[in-house]
Scaffold this motif. Structure first.
Motif, PDB file in Angstrom:
ATOM      1  N   SER A  18       0.389  -1.090   0.507  1.00 48.83           N
ATOM      2  CA  SER A  18       0.140  -0.038  -0.113  1.00 48.83           C
ATOM      3  C   SER A  18       0.612   1.196   0.242  1.00 48.83           C
ATOM      4  CB  SER A  18      -0.893   0.144   1.661  1.00 48.83           C
ATOM      5  OG  SER A  18      -0.320   0.583   2.038  1.00 48.83           O
ATOM      6  N   SER A  19       2.040   1.088   0.260  1.00 43.19           N
ATOM      7  CA  SER A  19       2.473   2.229   1.132  1.00 43.19           C
ATOM      8  C   SER A  19       3.960   2.610  -1.219  1.00 43.19           C
ATOM      9  CB  SER A  19       3.798   2.307   1.521  1.00 43.19           C
ATOM     10  OG  SER A  19       4.927   1.433   1.740  1.00 43.19           O
ATOM     11  N   GLY A  20       4.269   1.713  -1.781  1.00 41.66           N
ATOM     12  CA  GLY A  20       4.391   1.901  -2.817  1.00 41.66           C
ATOM     13  C   GLY A  20       5.941   1.500  -2.783  1.00 41.66           C
ATOM     14  N   ALA A  21       6.462   0.943  -1.416  1.00 44.78           N
ATOM     15  CA  ALA A  21       7.420  -0.219  -1.860  1.00 44.78           C
ATOM     16  C   ALA A  21       7.393  -1.552  -1.162  1.00 44.78           C
ATOM     17  CB  ALA A  21       8.514   0.460  -1.730  1.00 44.78           C
ATOM     18  N   THR A  22       7.829  -2.165  -1.122  1.00 44.69           N
ATOM     19  CA  THR A  22       8.461  -3.187  -0.271  1.00 44.69           C
ATOM     20  C   THR A  22       9.829  -3.507   0.389  1.00 44.69           C
ATOM     21  OG1 THR A  22       9.213  -5.019  -1.876  1.00 44.69           O
ATOM     22  CG2 THR A  22       6.945  -4.887  -1.825  1.00 44.69           C
ATOM     23  N   TRP A  23      10.758  -2.775  -0.113  1.00 45.02           N
ATOM     24  CA  TRP A  23      11.916  -2.896   0.515  1.00 45.02           C
ATOM     25  C   TRP A  23      12.222  -4.984   1.027  1.00 45.02           C
ATOM     26  CZ3 TRP A  23      13.446   1.685   0.708  1.00 45.02           C
ATOM     27  CH2 TRP A  23      12.550   2.644   0.950  1.00 45.02           C
ATOM     28  N   SER A  24      11.756  -5.302   0.239  1.00 43.22           N
ATOM     29  CA  SER A  24      12.534  -6.219   0.222  1.00 43.22           C
ATOM     30  C   SER A  24      13.521  -7.084  -1.006  1.00 43.22           C
ATOM     31  CB  SER A  24      11.543  -7.362   0.250  1.00 43.22           C
ATOM     32  OG  SER A  24      11.973  -8.941   0.207  1.00 43.22           O
ATOM     33  N   PRO A  25      14.716  -6.969  -0.445  1.00 43.32           N
ATOM     34  CA  PRO A  25      15.337  -7.477  -2.263  1.00 43.32           C
ATOM     35  C   PRO A  25      14.661  -8.996  -2.371  1.00 43.32           C
ATOM     36  CG  PRO A  25      16.931  -8.244  -0.298  1.00 43.32           C
ATOM     37  CD  PRO A  25      15.545  -7.125   0.185  1.00 43.32           C
ATOM     38  N   ARG A  26      14.852  -8.992  -3.604  1.00 41.75           N
ATOM     39  CA  ARG A  26      14.658 -10.586  -4.477  1.00 41.75           C
ATOM     40  C   ARG A  26      16.052 -10.879  -4.828  1.00 41.75           C
ATOM     41  NH1 ARG A  26       8.826  -9.790  -7.760  1.00 41.75           N
ATOM     42  NH2 ARG A  26       9.021 -12.408  -6.935  1.00 41.75           N
TER      43      ARG A  26
END
Length: 448
Positions: free
Chosen positions: A315-323
């Motif tokens: 919902s904030s626009g980013a996940t901050w979790s690397p893939r």
């Protein structure tokens, strides 16, 4: 008024548990260890029995405790207290303290005990002339659970689309956040910030780095403190990686540095790659990247972990979790971020990680890179090593099983741990896989 829990120096040398308990007004001690899955287990020991605790340890039925590699027929686990970890916690209950313990069986360190695994890995790094310092970021949600089992944000007013760092949301949780901060600082941890994180209901409270074992102990202690202090206010603190499908998940980022007899082994002002790092640091980074897929099995060890890693948006626009297993400078999209020349930040781990195992496995990967003089290539988003990170717990366990360096790290204190761990986690995956979800009902009930 802050409670003074500092242990006088006269009591800490030579770390006499009884003397420290007396000096701090302790009446009861939680003799604590954690299982492989991270569950804190303890017995409450009165100070009248402290001599017995020191001489004999505290006995546990290991199979009953949980994931400790035992069967009902096996001998007791004996939790042997480490007096250097003595932690008075009168802000939880007056006169209460805890001490972290090293489980033994029949007089020998138990190889399935996470603290023993980390201790073994740190002995290996010491043999290589290196000391490991670690800082940990603990993210968590404050929630309530409804009678139907659904969870909701504990603060009903915490609803904005981008709540990260919102001063109003922080202020409404002032009592909780400041109680935790005061507790950390009274223990000498050096809490330097408390903030609202990227998701509604999500917080983080930072404390200073320390040697690897101390930091791992503090992560366990902090989770315990956060849980019981939240409960006092009718809330639940959860470290579940992704409790809400549409919100950012909770990580456990690790900041790692290596030190030798000359000081920090990381800085090099002559670095031509622009990050100010030494060849040792680059090889350490390369080792972690080389083993990243297997490492995820340890630092993201639950089914739910891969809902966080696999997220494409929130919902904030980013996940901050690397893939992908990448590295770079002060850029939070990388698996390994280099904020400055003194440390690297591993961003792939989450709130379900066992800190002892996570640090042990990461150090093993990095040391392998140093031993083999691996090169991570040039920093930057264009550099990708190998495949995408595992997309499910099952894929991660396959990667772990195929990686002798990481399985060796879990088997540092004795054989059989890695096989036991992978079997447990595969069973966990299939237990989830065999459950019919509401998504499946919605998707398939009338689709055919």
């Amino acid at each position: 008024m802050a409670i003074d829990t500092a242990v006088p120096e006269t009591a800490t040398a030579p770390h006499d548990l009884a003397a420290m308990a007396k000096a701090t007004g302790t009446r009861y001690i939680l003799a604590l260890f954690v299982t492989l899955s991270g569950k804190p287990c303890a017995k409450l020991v009165p100070v009248e029995a402290i001599d017995q605790l020191v001489s004999d340890g505290a006995g546990f039925a290991g199979y009953a405790a949980g994931t400790m590699g035992q069967q009902p027929k096996d001998p007791d686990l004996i939790a042997v207290p480490d007096p250097t970890s003595f932690t008075p916690i009168p802000f939880v209950r007056p006169g209460l303290a805890l001490v972290h313990c090293d489980p033994h069986v029949e007089g020998e360190p138990w190889p399935f005990a996470p603290r023993n695994i980390l201790a073994g890995m740190l002995r290996k790094s010491a043999a290589a002339g290196l000391t490991v310092n670690v800082g940990a970021e603990i993210e968590y949600f404050l929630v309530n659970r409804d009678p139907d089992g659904a969870i909701r944000t504990a603060d009903a007013s915490d609803t904005s689309r981008q709540p990260c760092y919102d001063a109003r949301d922080v202020t409404r949780m002032y009592d909780h956040l400041t109680e935790i901060s005061s507790a950390m600082n009274s223990l000498g941890w050096g809490n330097y910030a408390s903030d609202h994180e990227d998701a509604n209901g999500q917080f983080e409270q930072n404390f200073a780095y320390a040697d690897a074992m101390t930091t791992a102990d503090r992560v366990i202690t902090a989770r315990y403190l956060l849980s019981v202090i939240a409960e006092k206010r009718g809330m639940r603190a959860t470290f579940m990686p992704k409790p809400f499908a549409d919100r950012t998940g909770s990580g456990m980022h690790l900041h790692l540095s290596l030190w030798n007899s000359a000081g920090s082994a990381f800085p090099d002002p002559g670095d031509t790659r622009g990050l100010g790092l030494s060849p040792t640091a680059y090889s350490f980074i390369a080792g972690i990247l080389e083993h990243a897929c297997a490492l995820q099995a340890v630092i993201a060890p639950t089914v739910n972990s891969y809902k966080r890693i696999g997220a494409t948006s929130t919902s904030s626009g980013a996940t901050w979790s690397p893939r992908y297993a990448t590295y770079g400078g002060n850029d939070r999209t990388h698996y390994l971020r280099v904020p400055d020349q003194h440390r690297v930040e591993l961003r792939g781990g989450d709130g379900s990680a066992n800190p002892y195992l996570a640090i042990a496995a990461t150090v093993a990967a990095g040391l392998d890179g140093i031993e083999r003089a691996l090169d991570p290539g040039a920093p930057g988003s264009a550099q990708r090593r190998g495949d995408m990170l595992p997309m499910t717990l099952l894929h991660a366990m396959d990667a772990l099983e195929a990686d002798p360096v990481l399985t060796g790290a879990l088997d540092t204190a004795g054989p059989g741990v890695s096989e036991y761990f992978t079997r447990l986690k595969r069973d966990e995956f299939f237990a989830w896989h065999n459950t019919v979800s509401s998504w499946e009902i919605d998707q398939y009930l009338t689709a055919f």
